[in-house]
Design a protein around this motif. Structure first.
Motif, PDB file in Angstrom:
ATOM      1  N   PRO A  51      -4.083   6.885   5.801  1.00 38.30           N
ATOM      2  CA  PRO A  51      -3.603   6.333   4.530  1.00 38.30           C
ATOM      3  C   PRO A  51      -2.225   6.876   4.187  1.00 38.30           C
ATOM      4  O   PRO A  51      -1.872   7.997   4.566  1.00 38.30           O
ATOM      5  CB  PRO A  51      -4.656   6.831   3.529  1.00 38.30           C
ATOM      6  N   PRO A  52      -1.424   6.094   3.469  1.00 37.50           N
ATOM      7  CA  PRO A  52      -0.138   6.607   2.995  1.00 37.50           C
ATOM      8  C   PRO A  52      -0.351   7.677   1.935  1.00 37.50           C
ATOM      9  O   PRO A  52      -1.469   7.873   1.441  1.00 37.50           O
ATOM     10  CB  PRO A  52       0.548   5.364   2.438  1.00 37.50           C
ATOM     11  N   GLY A  53       0.742   8.377   1.597  1.00 33.02           N
ATOM     12  CA  GLY A  53       0.668   9.373   0.534  1.00 33.02           C
ATOM     13  C   GLY A  53       0.445  10.787   1.007  1.00 33.02           C
ATOM     14  O   GLY A  53       0.115  11.665   0.199  1.00 33.02           O
ATOM     15  N   LEU A  54       0.646  11.062   2.298  1.00 33.65           N
ATOM     16  CA  LEU A  54       0.468  12.428   2.790  1.00 33.65           C
ATOM     17  C   LEU A  54       1.568  13.331   2.249  1.00 33.65           C
ATOM     18  O   LEU A  54       2.699  12.909   2.028  1.00 33.65           O
ATOM     19  CB  LEU A  54       0.499  12.451   4.328  1.00 33.65           C
ATOM     20  N   ASP A  64       0.804  -1.220   0.000  1.00 31.35           N
ATOM     21  CA  ASP A  64       0.000   0.000   0.000  1.00 31.35           C
ATOM     22  C   ASP A  64       0.838   1.271   0.000  1.00 31.35           C
ATOM     23  O   ASP A  64       0.307   2.365   0.201  1.00 31.35           O
ATOM     24  CB  ASP A  64      -0.985   0.010   1.171  1.00 31.35           C
ATOM     25  N   ASN A  65       2.169   1.162  -0.235  1.00 29.16           N
ATOM     26  CA  ASN A  65       2.932   2.382  -0.486  1.00 29.16           C
ATOM     27  C   ASN A  65       2.328   3.093  -1.698  1.00 29.16           C
ATOM     28  O   ASN A  65       1.857   2.430  -2.638  1.00 29.16           O
ATOM     29  CB  ASN A  65       4.408   2.063  -0.740  1.00 29.16           C
ATOM     30  N   ALA A  68       5.491   9.054   2.233  1.00 25.72           N
ATOM     31  CA  ALA A  68       4.965  10.415   2.319  1.00 25.72           C
ATOM     32  C   ALA A  68       6.030  11.367   1.797  1.00 25.72           C
ATOM     33  O   ALA A  68       7.224  11.034   1.767  1.00 25.72           O
ATOM     34  CB  ALA A  68       4.588  10.770   3.759  1.00 25.72           C
ATOM     35  N   ASN A  69       5.614  12.578   1.397  1.00 23.28           N
ATOM     36  CA  ASN A  69       6.578  13.540   0.866  1.00 23.28           C
ATOM     37  C   ASN A  69       6.366  14.921   1.497  1.00 23.28           C
ATOM     38  O   ASN A  69       5.569  15.096   2.409  1.00 23.28           O
ATOM     39  CB  ASN A  69       6.517  13.598  -0.661  1.00 23.28           C
ATOM     40  N   GLY A  70       7.152  15.906   1.004  1.00 26.08           N
ATOM     41  CA  GLY A  70       7.005  17.276   1.478  1.00 26.08           C
ATOM     42  C   GLY A  70       7.652  17.559   2.817  1.00 26.08           C
ATOM     43  O   GLY A  70       7.197  18.437   3.557  1.00 26.08           O
ATOM     44  N   LEU A  71       8.759  16.860   3.122  1.00 29.89           N
ATOM     45  CA  LEU A  71       9.482  17.085   4.376  1.00 29.89           C
ATOM     46  C   LEU A  71      10.791  17.806   4.098  1.00 29.89           C
ATOM     47  O   LEU A  71      11.447  17.580   3.087  1.00 29.89           O
ATOM     48  CB  LEU A  71       9.750  15.756   5.080  1.00 29.89           C
ATOM     49  N   ARG A  72      11.187  18.671   5.022  1.00 37.21           N
ATOM     50  CA  ARG A  72      12.434  19.424   4.864  1.00 37.21           C
ATOM     51  C   ARG A  72      13.598  18.706   5.524  1.00 37.21           C
ATOM     52  O   ARG A  72      14.609  18.445   4.907  1.00 37.21           O
ATOM     53  CB  ARG A  72      12.289  20.833   5.427  1.00 37.21           C
TER      54      ARG A  72
END
Length: 360
Positions: free
Chosen positions: A241-244, A187-188, A202-206
């Motif tokens: 859910p994943p994908g945040l 479920d990735n 997940a993405n959008g991390l600094r």
């Protein structure tokens, strides 16, 4: 609980000192009573009976590079069955400054780690010397979560955090247990190979500098270091859910930073942010689930590297997040940690000391 304890009754006391730039901590919970502490230059040291042992658990100085303040041996995760199988995972930067995530095994006599057992699972080129992330945590789903920063410099100049073709600026999730290397959890978000790297969760991390799963609820807390104005804490309830998408570089915490997000892109809001009046680099902590300090039960504790502030965070009776500054220490807080019983510790990067939260 819905109120913070009267902190005058509690203190952080030194349990060990003499470490070189400690970065992380693990309790093997293997009956030995030993605690393992990572030193940034590449050693894993042992604390036994309150004393720092001269012989290291593992020496990786031949392969760890720590030429900048954010490089080196950065994170450890013990296999949930470590006491039986002796498997553990490390995150470090190599002599070229690139990220390595590897599996290691305990020596045959059980007293040390075996440097020759290394299996490199993941190798990620780092374009700059900062924002390496480095934390490793097993989630309640049994998967290994790997936090990587955006590659460094300032302002995410190559826009990596929002580019799903790179692992930088992401939270990764891998199935490593019982695998030769690793498998992709089904479920990735990009498990089918379409739209992004399969390892991404997940993405959008600094620069996620310490994250943790609440050992009771499975909720995830992520502290993400800000650019130059705001630090943030993200809360992901168990079962989300994943994908945040946590928003960087489009925004710093909840504030616009650069570029305009595409129409319809959903950004996940932090539950807390603070500005430069309160610190300059957030260090994520833990939800207290120990038994010695019931007044703290359910409080999430986190801190700031620059000024040694320690805050508590919890939800009030209406479900709103409340944050209160509880302690100020003369420490550069590089990490918080918990032992097998859920008692809390913090690491002072500058003095090389380990502190434990106790009742006075």
């Amino acid at each position: 609980m819905t109120a913070f304890p009267a902190v005058a009754a509690f203190d952080w006391v030194t349990i060990a000192g003499g470490l070189r730039r400690p970065t992380d901590f693990a309790d093997p919970n293997d009956g030995s009573g030993r605690l393992l502490v990572l030193e940034q230059p590449g050693l894993i040291r042992v604390i036994a009976d309150g004393q720092l042992q001269e012989r290291p658990f593992l020496d990786l100085t031949d392969r760890v590079g720590a030429n900048s303040s954010e490089q080196g041996l950065l994170g450890i995760a013990l296999d949930p069955d470590y006491a039986e199988n002796g498997i553990f995972y490390l995150n470090y930067t190599d002599k070229n400054g690139n990220t390595v995530v590897s599996r290691f095994r305990r020596s045959a006599d059980g007293t040390s780690g075996d440097p020759q057992s290394e299996q490199v699972l993941l190798y990620v080129e780092q374009p700059y010397a900062n924002h390496n992330g480095g934390d490793l945590e097993f989630g309640p789903d049994g998967y290994l979560y790997i936090g990587l920063g955006d590659g460094g410099s300032a302002g995410d100049p190559q826009r990596r955090a929002q580019n799903n073709q790179t692992l930088l600026g992401k939270m990764l999730r891998l199935d490593v247990r019982g695998q030769t290397l690793y498998a992709i959890p089904p479920d990735n978000p990009f498990a089918d190979g379409n739209g992004g790297r399969q390892e991404i969760w997940a993405n959008g991390l600094r620069n996620p500098w310490r994250y943790t799963f609440d050992r009771l609820t499975g909720d995830l807390y992520i502290a993400d270091v800000g650019q130059n104005k705001y630090e943030e804490i993200n809360f992901v309830p168990a079962g989300s859910p994943p994908g945040l998408n946590f928003g960087w570089h489009y925004r710093e915490a909840t504030h616009p930073f650069a570029d305009t997000p595409p129409a319809g892109l959903s950004l996940y809001d932090p539950v807390h942010e603070y500005g430069r009046n309160d610190g300059c680099s957030v260090t994520g902590g833990y939800v207290y689930r120990g038994s010695q300090l019931p007044e703290f039960y359910g409080v999430y504790l986190f801190g700031d590297y620059c000024n040694g502030f320690v805050w508590g965070m919890l939800r009030d009776s209406n479900g709103n997040w409340v944050v209160e500054r509880l302690f100020q220490l003369g420490a550069n807080i590089s990490s918080f940690s918990e032992d097998a019983q859920g008692e809390l510790y913090l690491l002072d990067h500058r003095s090389g000391s380990i502190y434990k939260l106790i009742r006075r």
